[in-house]
Design a protein around this motif. Sequence first.
Motif, PDB file in Angstrom:
ATOM      1  N   ILE A  80      -5.065   7.909  -0.854  1.00  0.00           N
ATOM      2  CA  ILE A  80      -4.735   9.352  -1.057  1.00  0.00           C
ATOM      3  C   ILE A  80      -5.088  10.260   0.186  1.00  0.00           C
ATOM      4  O   ILE A  80      -6.276  10.101   0.663  1.00  0.00           O
TER       5      ILE A  80
ATOM      6  N   THR B 173       2.934   8.716  -8.442  1.00  0.00           N
ATOM      7  CA  THR B 173       2.068   7.529  -7.547  1.00  0.00           C
ATOM      8  C   THR B 173       1.727   6.551  -8.568  1.00  0.00           C
ATOM      9  O   THR B 173       1.762   5.357  -8.216  1.00  0.00           O
TER      10      THR B 173
ATOM     11  N   PHE C 268      -6.362   6.474 -10.940  1.00  0.00           N
ATOM     12  CA  PHE C 268      -6.102   5.139 -10.450  1.00  0.00           C
ATOM     13  C   PHE C 268      -7.348   4.135 -10.683  1.00  0.00           C
ATOM     14  O   PHE C 268      -7.148   3.012 -11.136  1.00  0.00           O
TER      15      PHE C 268
ATOM     16  N   ALA D  87      -7.659   2.110  -5.020  1.00  0.00           N
ATOM     17  CA  ALA D  87      -7.208   3.450  -4.390  1.00  0.00           C
ATOM     18  C   ALA D  87      -8.638   3.711  -3.465  1.00  0.00           C
ATOM     19  O   ALA D  87      -9.691   3.676  -3.855  1.00  0.00           O
TER      20      ALA D  87
ATOM     21  N   ALA E  72       2.699   2.670  -8.327  1.00  0.00           N
ATOM     22  CA  ALA E  72       1.513   1.449  -7.879  1.00  0.00           C
ATOM     23  C   ALA E  72       1.578   0.385  -8.884  1.00  0.00           C
ATOM     24  O   ALA E  72       1.523  -0.667  -8.586  1.00  0.00           O
TER      25      ALA E  72
ATOM     26  N   THR F 146       0.921  -1.212  -0.134  1.00  0.00           N
ATOM     27  CA  THR F 146      -0.017   0.013  -0.138  1.00  0.00           C
ATOM     28  C   THR F 146       0.908   1.109   0.209  1.00  0.00           C
ATOM     29  O   THR F 146       1.710   1.363   0.862  1.00  0.00           O
ATOM     30  N   LEU F 147       0.305   2.214  -0.831  1.00  0.00           N
ATOM     31  CA  LEU F 147       1.326   3.400  -1.083  1.00  0.00           C
ATOM     32  C   LEU F 147       0.390   4.568  -0.383  1.00  0.00           C
ATOM     33  O   LEU F 147      -0.919   4.650  -0.646  1.00  0.00           O
TER      34      LEU F 147
ATOM     35  N   MET G   2      -0.269   8.347  -0.732  1.00  0.00           N
ATOM     36  CA  MET G   2      -0.057   9.534  -1.351  1.00  0.00           C
ATOM     37  C   MET G   2      -0.399  10.833  -0.713  1.00  0.00           C
ATOM     38  O   MET G   2      -1.668  10.792  -0.663  1.00  0.00           O
TER      39      MET G   2
ATOM     40  N   SER H 109      -1.701  -0.994  -4.003  1.00  0.00           N
ATOM     41  CA  SER H 109      -2.995  -0.149  -3.823  1.00  0.00           C
ATOM     42  C   SER H 109      -2.577   1.360  -3.269  1.00  0.00           C
ATOM     43  O   SER H 109      -1.411   1.355  -2.887  1.00  0.00           O
ATOM     44  N   VAL H 110      -3.355   2.237  -3.428  1.00  0.00           N
ATOM     45  CA  VAL H 110      -3.011   3.723  -3.060  1.00  0.00           C
ATOM     46  C   VAL H 110      -4.288   4.253  -2.033  1.00  0.00           C
ATOM     47  O   VAL H 110      -5.294   3.974  -2.185  1.00  0.00           O
TER      48      VAL H 110
END
Length: 156
Positions: A35, A22, A82, A89, A26, A3-4, A6, A32-33
């Motif tokens: 935000i 991002t 995304f 996301a 990803a 998991t990122l 952002m 997954s992201v």
Amino acid sequence: MKTLLMAIDRQATMAEKVINVTLEQAKAHQASVIILCCVAPDDAACSQPIEIDTAEKNALSMDALDSRNSAEQIVRYALNPFAEAGIPARGMICSGDPATTIVEQADRLNVSMIIMGRRHLSSFNRILKGSVSAAVLERAHCPVLVDVSREPSPSV
């Protein structure tokens, strides 16, 4: 799955740069992201984190009445690329000091990396306002990717 996180603010031009970085990360890491957009701690409408999972394709109109609405608008806008790329996301709006909030949420969500931009403040403004990216770099317990690219200069 990785998991990122952002981290964006309510500036559309800054968000565009961080969204692109991002997206690349990803895709490369099959991650997954989340935000995250922070609003001022005195915004009573955001005493608890607000979760957003619906993208909005419309262009940004920065005529929101308050910081929560403009944060919601930028998060929905940022979710769209995304969704189009098929990358899982979701968005969050939290109130508090941006650097502290970013690090706290990264720890709470056990993210693999924080991705954010940099404003290129002058030395004077950096002393007055502080640098969110520098504070996150100092406090984070995971890797931090800071997009340091500048906005293109307008042609004369």
